[in-house]
Design a protein around this motif. Structure first.
Motif, PDB file in Angstrom:
ATOM      1  N   LEU A  79      50.798  34.233  33.382  1.00  0.00           N
ATOM      2  CA  LEU A  79      51.408  33.434  32.722  1.00  0.00           C
ATOM      3  C   LEU A  79      51.795  33.673  31.394  1.00  0.00           C
ATOM      4  O   LEU A  79      51.095  35.119  30.749  1.00  0.00           O
ATOM      5  CB  LEU A  79      50.082  32.041  31.729  1.00  0.00           C
ATOM      6  N   ILE A  80      52.989  33.853  31.267  1.00  0.00           N
ATOM      7  CA  ILE A  80      53.801  34.083  30.712  1.00  0.00           C
ATOM      8  C   ILE A  80      54.043  33.317  29.508  1.00  0.00           C
ATOM      9  O   ILE A  80      55.221  32.288  29.119  1.00  0.00           O
ATOM     10  CB  ILE A  80      55.015  34.812  31.429  1.00  0.00           C
ATOM     11  N   PRO A 136      51.410  44.170  28.428  1.00  0.00           N
ATOM     12  CA  PRO A 136      51.749  42.434  29.480  1.00  0.00           C
ATOM     13  C   PRO A 136      53.288  42.067  28.471  1.00  0.00           C
ATOM     14  O   PRO A 136      53.456  40.878  28.629  1.00  0.00           O
ATOM     15  CB  PRO A 136      50.267  42.230  28.115  1.00  0.00           C
ATOM     16  N   LYS A 137      53.549  42.654  27.239  1.00  0.00           N
ATOM     17  CA  LYS A 137      55.082  42.607  26.791  1.00  0.00           C
ATOM     18  C   LYS A 137      56.237  42.757  28.182  1.00  0.00           C
ATOM     19  O   LYS A 137      56.444  43.898  28.918  1.00  0.00           O
ATOM     20  CB  LYS A 137      55.575  43.074  25.001  1.00  0.00           C
ATOM     21  N   VAL A 138      56.714  41.571  28.187  1.00  0.00           N
ATOM     22  CA  VAL A 138      57.720  41.508  29.528  1.00  0.00           C
ATOM     23  C   VAL A 138      59.239  40.745  29.138  1.00  0.00           C
ATOM     24  O   VAL A 138      58.894  39.597  28.172  1.00  0.00           O
ATOM     25  CB  VAL A 138      56.770  40.650  31.316  1.00  0.00           C
ATOM     26  N   SER A 139      60.184  40.797  29.737  1.00  0.00           N
ATOM     27  CA  SER A 139      60.631  39.003  29.893  1.00  0.00           C
ATOM     28  C   SER A 139      61.299  39.063  31.388  1.00  0.00           C
ATOM     29  O   SER A 139      61.205  39.377  32.486  1.00  0.00           O
ATOM     30  CB  SER A 139      62.526  40.253  29.496  1.00  0.00           C
ATOM     31  N   GLN A 163      54.704  37.594  26.807  1.00  0.00           N
ATOM     32  CA  GLN A 163      53.600  38.276  26.915  1.00  0.00           C
ATOM     33  C   GLN A 163      52.696  37.718  28.328  1.00  0.00           C
ATOM     34  O   GLN A 163      52.052  36.618  28.072  1.00  0.00           O
ATOM     35  CB  GLN A 163      52.087  38.118  25.504  1.00  0.00           C
ATOM     36  N   ALA A 164      52.108  38.126  29.494  1.00  0.00           N
ATOM     37  CA  ALA A 164      52.155  37.658  30.464  1.00  0.00           C
ATOM     38  C   ALA A 164      50.255  38.455  30.250  1.00  0.00           C
ATOM     39  O   ALA A 164      50.297  38.983  30.135  1.00  0.00           O
ATOM     40  CB  ALA A 164      52.335  38.793  31.634  1.00  0.00           C
ATOM     41  N   GLY A 214      56.707  25.324  28.352  1.00  0.00           N
ATOM     42  CA  GLY A 214      57.676  25.548  28.111  1.00  0.00           C
ATOM     43  C   GLY A 214      57.392  27.580  28.328  1.00  0.00           C
ATOM     44  O   GLY A 214      58.136  28.376  27.701  1.00  0.00           O
ATOM     45  N   ASP A 215      56.122  28.176  28.948  1.00  0.00           N
ATOM     46  CA  ASP A 215      55.917  28.943  29.415  1.00  0.00           C
ATOM     47  C   ASP A 215      56.032  29.045  31.151  1.00  0.00           C
ATOM     48  O   ASP A 215      56.887  28.407  31.610  1.00  0.00           O
ATOM     49  CB  ASP A 215      54.102  28.983  29.491  1.00  0.00           C
TER      50      ASP A 215
END
Length: 249
Positions: free
Chosen positions: A126-127, A67-70, A92-93, A47-48
């Motif tokens: 990987l997010i 690293p925080k993304v959407s 988080q990437a 689910g990532d």
């Protein structure tokens, strides 16, 4: 399935059927502003999200610093964009944490990416999912936590073996399934299964078909889990495709 499980299922299907989205990162060069970029992605079995990005890309530099993304994905099937389903995944990437098997899944879905590494330094990100916002249309708005999202993920054991079995023993079934999906006659042996996930499978067409090199996704009638195995899922979509074919014959 209960209501929340059903909505998570629909959100997952949207992420499987769409192959690109808008990645939003924190801009390094324009401090305080968000930066959006179109990027292909793969939803993992857990689910990532996985993306493949060049070190010289602006969003790569942004992710390495913040690293925080959407990433926002929409289905674009409605004339009114506000009525279309869409998912915004917050996470988080992290670079260089994608395992070899998942990298191969990505390359199967995006074969053109194999040539990218020869032009610039590309790496996998990987997010990890933190939270999900799913909109299924007007008034259908839901939030899922990362734990709720992951609880609904189911990894299929021996997926590769199942793919090989379908190629060797049931190419006619694959042809019928994809014929019904595309509404075009598909020759037996022209369908290659590229993946097999809880919610369905990706395929590619070859052999001189009108949709040659076309990659798309076939959803199962319900997600595979401990009570509904892969064999049952494949049998049911095959039988449904045969019935529909008989109705128009």
């Amino acid at each position: 399935m209960n209501s929340k499980t059903q909505h998570i299922h629909q959100a997952c299907l949207l992420l499987r059927t769409q192959h690109s989205g808008v990645l939003s990162t924190h801009s390094v060069s324009c401090d305080g502003f968000p930066f959006g970029s179109i990027t292909p992605f793969l939803l993992t079995e857990q689910g990532d999200i996985v993306i493949y990005a060049s070190d010289i890309a602006q969003h790569s530099r942004n992710m390495q610093t913040h690293p925080k993304v959407s990433i926002c994905i929409a289905d674009h099937q409605q004339h009114d964009s506000q009525a279309s389903g869409r998912v915004t995944l917050l996470g988080q990437a992290t670079a260089d944490e994608v395992d070899e098997a998942t990298q191969q899944q990505y390359m199967q879905l995006f074969p053109q990416a194999k040539t990218y590494a020869r032009t610039h330094d590309f790496r996998f990100y990987l997010i990890r999912t933190h939270k999900i916002r799913y909109i299924g249309g007007f008034g259908k708005i839901f939030w899922f936590s990362g734990d709720e999202w992951r609880e609904q993920m189911y990894v299929i054991d021996q997926a590769q073996g199942s793919i090989e079995h379908m190629h060797q023993d049931h190419p006619d079934a694959l042809s019928i399934i994809v014929t019904q999906k595309t509404q075009k006659p598909i020759k037996v042996g022209a369908v290659t299964m590229l993946s097999c996930f809880q919610h369905g499978f990706h395929y590619q067409l070859s052999g001189g078909q009108s949709l040659a090199d076309h990659i798309s996704f076939v959803p199962f009638l319900q997600p595979v889990n401990q009570d509904y195995d892969l064999r049952q899922a494949m049998v049911e979509i095959t039988e449904l495709a045969r019935r529909r074919q008989a109705e128009v014959a």
